[in-house]
Design a protein around this motif. Sequence first.
Motif, PDB file in Angstrom:
ATOM      1  N   PHE A   1       6.642 -14.211  -0.826  1.00  0.00           N
ATOM      2  CA  PHE A   1       7.418 -13.325   0.043  1.00  0.00           C
ATOM      3  C   PHE A   1       6.507 -12.253   0.622  1.00  0.00           C
ATOM      4  CE2 PHE A   1      10.872 -14.699  -2.952  1.00  0.00           C
ATOM      5  CZ  PHE A   1      11.615 -15.397  -2.012  1.00  0.00           C
ATOM      6  N   HIS A   2       6.958 -11.672   1.732  1.00  0.00           N
ATOM      7  CA  HIS A   2       6.126 -10.695   2.434  1.00  0.00           C
ATOM      8  C   HIS A   2       6.856  -9.391   2.739  1.00  0.00           C
ATOM      9  CE1 HIS A   2       4.418 -14.728   3.222  1.00  0.00           C
ATOM     10  NE2 HIS A   2       3.279 -14.091   2.985  1.00  0.00           N
ATOM     11  N   ALA A   3       8.157  -9.337   2.489  1.00  0.00           N
ATOM     12  CA  ALA A   3       8.922  -8.108   2.691  1.00  0.00           C
ATOM     13  C   ALA A   3      10.259  -8.234   1.987  1.00  0.00           C
ATOM     14  CB  ALA A   3       9.136  -7.820   4.178  1.00  0.00           C
ATOM     15  N   SER A   4      10.858  -7.068   1.708  1.00  0.00           N
ATOM     16  CA  SER A   4      12.208  -7.055   1.135  1.00  0.00           C
ATOM     17  C   SER A   4      13.033  -5.953   1.788  1.00  0.00           C
ATOM     18  CB  SER A   4      12.165  -6.829  -0.382  1.00  0.00           C
ATOM     19  OG  SER A   4      11.743  -5.512  -0.693  1.00  0.00           O
TER      20      SER A   4
ATOM     21  N   THR B   1      13.203  -0.586   2.628  1.00  0.00           N
ATOM     22  CA  THR B   1      12.363  -1.733   2.969  1.00  0.00           C
ATOM     23  C   THR B   1      11.033  -1.636   2.231  1.00  0.00           C
ATOM     24  OG1 THR B   1      11.245  -0.705   4.876  1.00  0.00           O
ATOM     25  CG2 THR B   1      13.376  -1.782   5.285  1.00  0.00           C
ATOM     26  N   GLN B   2      10.473  -2.796   1.940  1.00  0.00           N
ATOM     27  CA  GLN B   2       9.105  -2.893   1.427  1.00  0.00           C
ATOM     28  C   GLN B   2       8.385  -3.997   2.181  1.00  0.00           C
ATOM     29  OE1 GLN B   2       8.477  -3.011  -2.928  1.00  0.00           O
ATOM     30  NE2 GLN B   2      10.652  -2.569  -3.143  1.00  0.00           N
ATOM     31  N   THR B   3       7.144  -3.756   2.536  1.00  0.00           N
ATOM     32  CA  THR B   3       6.280  -4.818   3.044  1.00  0.00           C
ATOM     33  C   THR B   3       5.127  -4.969   2.058  1.00  0.00           C
ATOM     34  OG1 THR B   3       5.184  -3.178   4.481  1.00  0.00           O
ATOM     35  CG2 THR B   3       6.874  -4.578   5.478  1.00  0.00           C
ATOM     36  N   PHE B   4       4.789  -6.216   1.755  1.00  0.00           N
ATOM     37  CA  PHE B   4       3.890  -6.503   0.650  1.00  0.00           C
ATOM     38  C   PHE B   4       2.481  -6.870   1.124  1.00  0.00           C
ATOM     39  CE2 PHE B   4       8.078  -8.367  -0.948  1.00  0.00           C
ATOM     40  CZ  PHE B   4       8.468  -7.183  -1.560  1.00  0.00           C
ATOM     41  N   LEU B   5       1.517  -6.501   0.294  1.00  0.00           N
ATOM     42  CA  LEU B   5       0.170  -7.036   0.429  1.00  0.00           C
ATOM     43  C   LEU B   5       0.185  -8.493  -0.034  1.00  0.00           C
ATOM     44  CD1 LEU B   5      -1.761  -4.012  -1.113  1.00  0.00           C
ATOM     45  CD2 LEU B   5      -1.852  -4.740   1.290  1.00  0.00           C
ATOM     46  N   PRO B   6      -0.846  -9.270   0.294  1.00  0.00           N
ATOM     47  CA  PRO B   6      -0.894 -10.650  -0.210  1.00  0.00           C
ATOM     48  C   PRO B   6      -0.761 -10.682  -1.734  1.00  0.00           C
ATOM     49  CG  PRO B   6      -2.569 -10.333   1.467  1.00  0.00           C
ATOM     50  CD  PRO B   6      -1.976  -8.980   1.193  1.00  0.00           C
ATOM     51  N   TRP B   7       0.028 -11.632  -2.229  1.00  0.00           N
ATOM     52  CA  TRP B   7       0.283 -11.718  -3.661  1.00  0.00           C
ATOM     53  C   TRP B   7      -0.981 -12.115  -4.407  1.00  0.00           C
ATOM     54  CZ3 TRP B   7       0.239 -15.881  -7.211  1.00  0.00           C
ATOM     55  CH2 TRP B   7       0.788 -15.580  -8.475  1.00  0.00           C
ATOM     56  N   ILE B   8      -1.268 -11.388  -5.510  1.00  0.00           N
ATOM     57  CA  ILE B   8      -2.427 -11.663  -6.358  1.00  0.00           C
ATOM     58  C   ILE B   8      -1.947 -11.703  -7.808  1.00  0.00           C
ATOM     59  CG2 ILE B   8      -4.691 -10.868  -7.132  1.00  0.00           C
ATOM     60  CD1 ILE B   8      -4.961  -9.355  -4.501  1.00  0.00           C
ATOM     61  N   GLU B   9      -2.127 -12.823  -8.476  1.00  0.00           N
ATOM     62  CA  GLU B   9      -1.623 -12.966  -9.842  1.00  0.00           C
ATOM     63  C   GLU B   9      -2.248 -11.959 -10.791  1.00  0.00           C
ATOM     64  OE1 GLU B   9      -1.365 -16.314 -13.429  1.00  0.00           O
ATOM     65  OE2 GLU B   9      -1.848 -16.932 -11.390  1.00  0.00           O
ATOM     66  N   LYS B  10      -3.522 -11.611 -10.606  1.00  0.00           N
ATOM     67  CA  LYS B  10      -4.210 -10.734 -11.548  1.00  0.00           C
ATOM     68  C   LYS B  10      -3.630  -9.329 -11.608  1.00  0.00           C
ATOM     69  CE  LYS B  10      -8.643 -13.155 -11.490  1.00  0.00           C
ATOM     70  NZ  LYS B  10     -10.093 -13.076 -11.181  1.00  0.00           N
TER      71      LYS B  10
ATOM     72  N   PRO C   1       0.829  -1.201   0.000  1.00  0.00           N
ATOM     73  CA  PRO C   1       0.000   0.000   0.000  1.00  0.00           C
ATOM     74  C   PRO C   1       0.867   1.257   0.000  1.00  0.00           C
ATOM     75  CG  PRO C   1       0.020  -1.015   2.176  1.00  0.00           C
ATOM     76  CD  PRO C   1       0.732  -1.954   1.257  1.00  0.00           C
ATOM     77  N   PRO C   2       0.288   2.415  -0.327  1.00  0.00           N
ATOM     78  CA  PRO C   2       1.054   3.662  -0.271  1.00  0.00           C
ATOM     79  C   PRO C   2       1.739   3.844   1.087  1.00  0.00           C
ATOM     80  CG  PRO C   2      -1.066   4.038  -1.329  1.00  0.00           C
ATOM     81  CD  PRO C   2      -1.100   2.627  -0.810  1.00  0.00           C
ATOM     82  N   ASN C   3       2.953   4.368   1.043  1.00  0.00           N
ATOM     83  CA  ASN C   3       3.774   4.650   2.227  1.00  0.00           C
ATOM     84  C   ASN C   3       4.365   3.405   2.882  1.00  0.00           C
ATOM     85  OD1 ASN C   3       3.302   7.445   2.018  1.00  0.00           O
ATOM     86  ND2 ASN C   3       1.413   7.281   3.206  1.00  0.00           N
ATOM     87  N   SER C   4       4.193   2.239   2.280  1.00  0.00           N
ATOM     88  CA  SER C   4       4.761   1.023   2.874  1.00  0.00           C
ATOM     89  C   SER C   4       6.194   0.771   2.412  1.00  0.00           C
ATOM     90  CB  SER C   4       3.892  -0.188   2.534  1.00  0.00           C
ATOM     91  OG  SER C   4       3.824  -0.389   1.134  1.00  0.00           O
ATOM     92  N   SER C   5       6.623   1.503   1.389  1.00  0.00           N
ATOM     93  CA  SER C   5       8.014   1.462   0.944  1.00  0.00           C
ATOM     94  C   SER C   5       8.755   2.580   1.662  1.00  0.00           C
ATOM     95  CB  SER C   5       8.079   1.658  -0.578  1.00  0.00           C
ATOM     96  OG  SER C   5       9.400   1.870  -1.014  1.00  0.00           O
ATOM     97  N   ARG C   6       9.839   2.237   2.346  1.00  0.00           N
ATOM     98  CA  ARG C   6      10.519   3.217   3.191  1.00  0.00           C
ATOM     99  C   ARG C   6      12.012   3.262   2.863  1.00  0.00           C
ATOM    100  NH1 ARG C   6       7.091   3.639   8.695  1.00  0.00           N
ATOM    101  NH2 ARG C   6       5.071   3.232   7.703  1.00  0.00           N
ATOM    102  N   TRP C   7      12.495   4.475   2.645  1.00  0.00           N
ATOM    103  CA  TRP C   7      13.903   4.698   2.331  1.00  0.00           C
ATOM    104  C   TRP C   7      14.517   5.461   3.493  1.00  0.00           C
ATOM    105  CZ3 TRP C   7      13.379   6.903  -3.364  1.00  0.00           C
ATOM    106  CH2 TRP C   7      12.669   5.976  -4.141  1.00  0.00           C
ATOM    107  N   TYR C   8      15.486   4.845   4.150  1.00  0.00           N
ATOM    108  CA  TYR C   8      16.086   5.407   5.360  1.00  0.00           C
ATOM    109  C   TYR C   8      17.398   6.109   5.024  1.00  0.00           C
ATOM    110  CZ  TYR C   8      12.671   2.535   7.824  1.00  0.00           C
ATOM    111  OH  TYR C   8      11.495   1.971   8.279  1.00  0.00           O
TER     112      TYR C   8
ATOM    113  N   TYR D   1      14.971 -11.036   0.780  1.00  0.00           N
ATOM    114  CA  TYR D   1      13.535 -11.300   0.798  1.00  0.00           C
ATOM    115  C   TYR D   1      13.181 -12.123   2.031  1.00  0.00           C
ATOM    116  CZ  TYR D   1      12.601  -9.248  -3.710  1.00  0.00           C
ATOM    117  OH  TYR D   1      12.447  -8.345  -4.728  1.00  0.00           O
ATOM    118  N   LEU D   2      12.069 -11.737   2.661  1.00  0.00           N
ATOM    119  CA  LEU D   2      11.593 -12.403   3.872  1.00  0.00           C
ATOM    120  C   LEU D   2      10.246 -13.071   3.606  1.00  0.00           C
ATOM    121  CD1 LEU D   2      12.240  -9.552   6.481  1.00  0.00           C
ATOM    122  CD2 LEU D   2      13.804 -11.379   5.807  1.00  0.00           C
ATOM    123  N   ARG D   3      10.086 -14.274   4.107  1.00  0.00           N
ATOM    124  CA  ARG D   3       8.811 -15.005   4.021  1.00  0.00           C
ATOM    125  C   ARG D   3       8.251 -15.157   5.429  1.00  0.00           C
ATOM    126  NH1 ARG D   3      10.243 -19.686   1.116  1.00  0.00           N
ATOM    127  NH2 ARG D   3       9.958 -18.354  -0.712  1.00  0.00           N
TER     128      ARG D   3
END
Length: 268
Positions: free
Chosen positions: A208-211, A182-191, A124-131, A147-149
Amino acid sequence: MSMPPAAAQLDVKKHFTSSILLWVRTDQPRQTGMDYWKGPHSGIISATPGLEEYRQIHLAEHNPGRWPATDGVETSIPVDRKIDGVAEVTFRSALAPAQGRKQTNLAYQDEINVFRRTLLYAGPPNSSRWYDVAGPGEKVGARALVYLRRRDGAGAGEFRKLVKKQLVPALAGTGVLKELRTQTFLPWIEKLWDTPNVAHDNPHDQHFHASLMLGFTDTAARDAFFTADVIQDLSDQLAPLVSAIHAYDVTAALTYVKNGDILPHYQE
């Protein structure tokens, strides 16, 4: 895990970023595919309206997994799922993706020329963070992409809190990083990225759920980082919530769009 005072006050910029994990075709030399991605395909993506940044992350061909062995955590990267590269696309706003549909369709059609599998991970917006971890004039000479699962049964909110409140301060507190994203991901959706003639197979146990993007002064600093006691200690603390940690060596991070402008030539 204690939070170092300097890490607790890190400046951070929040963004809206998607990552497309890429596997090049195997019916031609790997470098042929990587060069096509770097060249003709990059022009299609760069021309997409509404981009704040477009960066290609080229991963080393030999990538068994940098993260130290940890009981109960997959740290060896499976050969059949080893990623070749990642397209990092950062948008100016949440509405920007709709502006780029024409170029996105061109990218859809061009993927078959270079890739055999592509997977889009979005947050979602603002979930990617550059420190802001680099000092004045400090440059990145080597990178690792991690990558983190999330472990089955671990809560998504608890996992995101782990990344933000524990993992980031601990990594920044080492004092050796020159880049931390860092990025945290929403549930993966192929569409969300169901391109034609290209595979999108992604079994649940491979999601994966974060990078994390980690930047270092040079390869020696990167080597030392992954063998340090602090990383092994951190890994043991991640284990209750994390089932896999795949750490890749990055060979190049090429920026084609920066601060909303298409660059005349990519920047490394």
